[in-house]
Scaffold this motif. Structure first.
Motif, PDB file in Angstrom:
ATOM      1  N   ARG A  97       0.835  -1.206   0.000  1.00 58.67           N
ATOM      2  CA  ARG A  97       0.000   0.000   0.000  1.00 58.67           C
ATOM      3  C   ARG A  97       0.869   1.255   0.000  1.00 58.67           C
ATOM      4  O   ARG A  97       0.581   2.215  -0.712  1.00 58.67           O
ATOM      5  CB  ARG A  97      -0.895  -0.018   1.245  1.00 58.67           C
ATOM      6  CG  ARG A  97      -2.297   0.391   0.987  1.00 58.67           C
ATOM      7  CD  ARG A  97      -3.152   0.312   2.247  1.00 58.67           C
ATOM      8  NE  ARG A  97      -3.590  -1.043   2.478  1.00 58.67           N
ATOM      9  CZ  ARG A  97      -3.410  -1.735   3.602  1.00 58.67           C
ATOM     10  NH1 ARG A  97      -2.823  -1.194   4.637  1.00 58.67           N
ATOM     11  NH2 ARG A  97      -3.842  -2.962   3.714  1.00 58.67           N
ATOM     12  N   ARG A 140      -7.533  -4.744  -6.118  1.00 62.78           N
ATOM     13  CA  ARG A 140      -7.157  -3.481  -6.769  1.00 62.78           C
ATOM     14  C   ARG A 140      -5.714  -3.092  -6.440  1.00 62.78           C
ATOM     15  O   ARG A 140      -5.002  -2.544  -7.285  1.00 62.78           O
ATOM     16  CB  ARG A 140      -8.116  -2.368  -6.359  1.00 62.78           C
ATOM     17  CG  ARG A 140      -9.475  -2.509  -7.028  1.00 62.78           C
ATOM     18  CD  ARG A 140     -10.278  -1.229  -6.963  1.00 62.78           C
ATOM     19  NE  ARG A 140     -10.572  -0.798  -5.627  1.00 62.78           N
ATOM     20  CZ  ARG A 140     -11.756  -0.919  -5.020  1.00 62.78           C
ATOM     21  NH1 ARG A 140     -12.765  -1.464  -5.670  1.00 62.78           N
ATOM     22  NH2 ARG A 140     -11.932  -0.497  -3.798  1.00 62.78           N
ATOM     23  N   LEU A 141      -5.266  -3.397  -5.236  1.00 62.90           N
ATOM     24  CA  LEU A 141      -3.894  -3.091  -4.838  1.00 62.90           C
ATOM     25  C   LEU A 141      -2.897  -3.901  -5.668  1.00 62.90           C
ATOM     26  O   LEU A 141      -1.904  -3.364  -6.164  1.00 62.90           O
ATOM     27  CB  LEU A 141      -3.720  -3.375  -3.344  1.00 62.90           C
ATOM     28  CG  LEU A 141      -2.428  -2.946  -2.700  1.00 62.90           C
ATOM     29  CD1 LEU A 141      -2.298  -1.429  -2.745  1.00 62.90           C
ATOM     30  CD2 LEU A 141      -2.405  -3.417  -1.247  1.00 62.90           C
ATOM     31  N   ARG A 190       1.834  -0.396 -12.125  1.00 64.26           N
ATOM     32  CA  ARG A 190       2.873   0.604 -11.838  1.00 64.26           C
ATOM     33  C   ARG A 190       4.279   0.064 -12.055  1.00 64.26           C
ATOM     34  O   ARG A 190       5.156   0.779 -12.554  1.00 64.26           O
ATOM     35  CB  ARG A 190       2.714   1.095 -10.408  1.00 64.26           C
ATOM     36  CG  ARG A 190       3.723   2.164 -10.052  1.00 64.26           C
ATOM     37  CD  ARG A 190       3.376   2.835  -8.787  1.00 64.26           C
ATOM     38  NE  ARG A 190       4.348   3.870  -8.498  1.00 64.26           N
ATOM     39  CZ  ARG A 190       4.355   4.561  -7.402  1.00 64.26           C
ATOM     40  NH1 ARG A 190       3.439   4.376  -6.488  1.00 64.26           N
ATOM     41  NH2 ARG A 190       5.273   5.474  -7.201  1.00 64.26           N
ATOM     42  N   ALA A 208      -2.918  -2.585  -9.224  1.00 63.11           N
ATOM     43  CA  ALA A 208      -2.208  -1.302  -9.304  1.00 63.11           C
ATOM     44  C   ALA A 208      -0.704  -1.504  -9.237  1.00 63.11           C
ATOM     45  O   ALA A 208       0.057  -0.826  -9.937  1.00 63.11           O
ATOM     46  CB  ALA A 208      -2.675  -0.372  -8.188  1.00 63.11           C
ATOM     47  N   VAL A 257       2.252   1.804  -3.498  1.00 61.31           N
ATOM     48  CA  VAL A 257       1.320   2.000  -4.602  1.00 61.31           C
ATOM     49  C   VAL A 257       0.301   3.099  -4.312  1.00 61.31           C
ATOM     50  O   VAL A 257       0.250   4.096  -5.006  1.00 61.31           O
ATOM     51  CB  VAL A 257       0.595   0.679  -4.939  1.00 61.31           C
ATOM     52  CG1 VAL A 257      -0.416   0.872  -6.047  1.00 61.31           C
ATOM     53  CG2 VAL A 257       1.590  -0.396  -5.325  1.00 61.31           C
ATOM     54  N   ASP A 258      -0.532   2.872  -3.291  1.00 59.58           N
ATOM     55  CA  ASP A 258      -1.611   3.813  -2.980  1.00 59.58           C
ATOM     56  C   ASP A 258      -1.960   3.672  -1.502  1.00 59.58           C
ATOM     57  O   ASP A 258      -2.608   2.704  -1.116  1.00 59.58           O
ATOM     58  CB  ASP A 258      -2.838   3.524  -3.849  1.00 59.58           C
ATOM     59  CG  ASP A 258      -3.985   4.485  -3.612  1.00 59.58           C
ATOM     60  OD1 ASP A 258      -3.851   5.406  -2.790  1.00 59.58           O
ATOM     61  OD2 ASP A 258      -5.038   4.314  -4.264  1.00 59.58           O
ATOM     62  N   PRO A 259      -1.554   4.621  -0.661  1.00 63.37           N
ATOM     63  CA  PRO A 259      -1.785   4.516   0.772  1.00 63.37           C
ATOM     64  C   PRO A 259      -3.258   4.405   1.186  1.00 63.37           C
ATOM     65  O   PRO A 259      -3.562   3.909   2.260  1.00 63.37           O
ATOM     66  CB  PRO A 259      -1.177   5.795   1.341  1.00 63.37           C
ATOM     67  CG  PRO A 259      -0.223   6.255   0.306  1.00 63.37           C
ATOM     68  CD  PRO A 259      -0.777   5.802  -1.006  1.00 63.37           C
ATOM     69  N   ASP A 260      -4.163   4.835   0.312  1.00 62.02           N
ATOM     70  CA  ASP A 260      -5.583   4.807   0.669  1.00 62.02           C
ATOM     71  C   ASP A 260      -6.302   3.540   0.216  1.00 62.02           C
ATOM     72  O   ASP A 260      -7.453   3.325   0.593  1.00 62.02           O
ATOM     73  CB  ASP A 260      -6.291   6.026   0.068  1.00 62.02           C
ATOM     74  CG  ASP A 260      -5.742   7.329   0.610  1.00 62.02           C
ATOM     75  OD1 ASP A 260      -5.368   7.361   1.802  1.00 62.02           O
ATOM     76  OD2 ASP A 260      -5.653   8.306  -0.157  1.00 62.02           O
ATOM     77  N   GLU A 261      -5.661   2.708  -0.578  1.00 64.64           N
ATOM     78  CA  GLU A 261      -6.308   1.520  -1.124  1.00 64.64           C
ATOM     79  C   GLU A 261      -6.245   0.365  -0.131  1.00 64.64           C
ATOM     80  O   GLU A 261      -5.177  -0.004   0.333  1.00 64.64           O
ATOM     81  CB  GLU A 261      -5.628   1.095  -2.434  1.00 64.64           C
ATOM     82  CG  GLU A 261      -6.307  -0.061  -3.129  1.00 64.64           C
ATOM     83  CD  GLU A 261      -7.733   0.258  -3.519  1.00 64.64           C
ATOM     84  OE1 GLU A 261      -8.656  -0.317  -2.907  1.00 64.64           O
ATOM     85  OE2 GLU A 261      -7.918   1.093  -4.409  1.00 64.64           O
TER      86      GLU A 261
END
Length: 145
Positions: A96, A108-109, A116, A112, A99-103
């Motif tokens: 997370r 989806r993680l 990426r 992503a 990639v995306d701290p909010d996911e």
């Protein structure tokens, strides 16, 4: 219900067991493709997508491979529950951060991360392994300090 009967019923009810079942059951993560089934006063979590399960299995294998030394795990040895939780919850937390701290959705993680970095093997593993090592489970109620 004896364990053999439970395993047979579980295999029939959940043909594709979730790779991150313990993380989802503990609330560390969630997944849109997870299926929850109640079996004999227990809960089993499966995956509705064979592709997502394959991607998650690849991630889980890479997490174990890359964190083996840091967690002092023996090669091929069965994992104790605490190590499994550390790999799953800590590994997803580390991914997370990359990639995306909010996911919080596992599918989806993973998608992503693949988009990426091109492949899960190209994830910046030192940061993920550091998150695995730093992850701590809940303390038991009444545990001594």
């Amino acid at each position: 219900m004896d364990e053999a009967a439970y395993r047979a019923a579980r295999g029939a009810a959940v043909p594709l067991p979730c790779v991150f079942e313990k993380a989802i059951a503990s609330g560390c993560a969630r997944c849109a493709t997870s299926l929850r089934r109640a079996l004999a006063e227990r809960e089993a979590i499966g995956c509705a997508s064979p592709t997502a399960r394959t991607n998650c299995a690849t991630l889980a294998a890479l997490l174990r491979e890359r964190a083996t030394f840091a967690l002092k795990l023996g090669p091929g040895a069965p994992l104790p529950h605490a190590a499994t939780m550390r790999l799953a919850c800590g590994g997803l937390a580390g991914l997370r951060l990359c990639v995306d701290p909010d996911e919080t959705d596992v599918r989806r993680l993973v998608a992503a991360a693949q988009a990426r970095f091109g492949s899960l093997a190209n994830v910046p593993w030192p940061g993920v392994v550091a998150a695995i090592v730093a992850w701590q489970g809940r303390r038991r109620v009444g545990a001594r300090r």
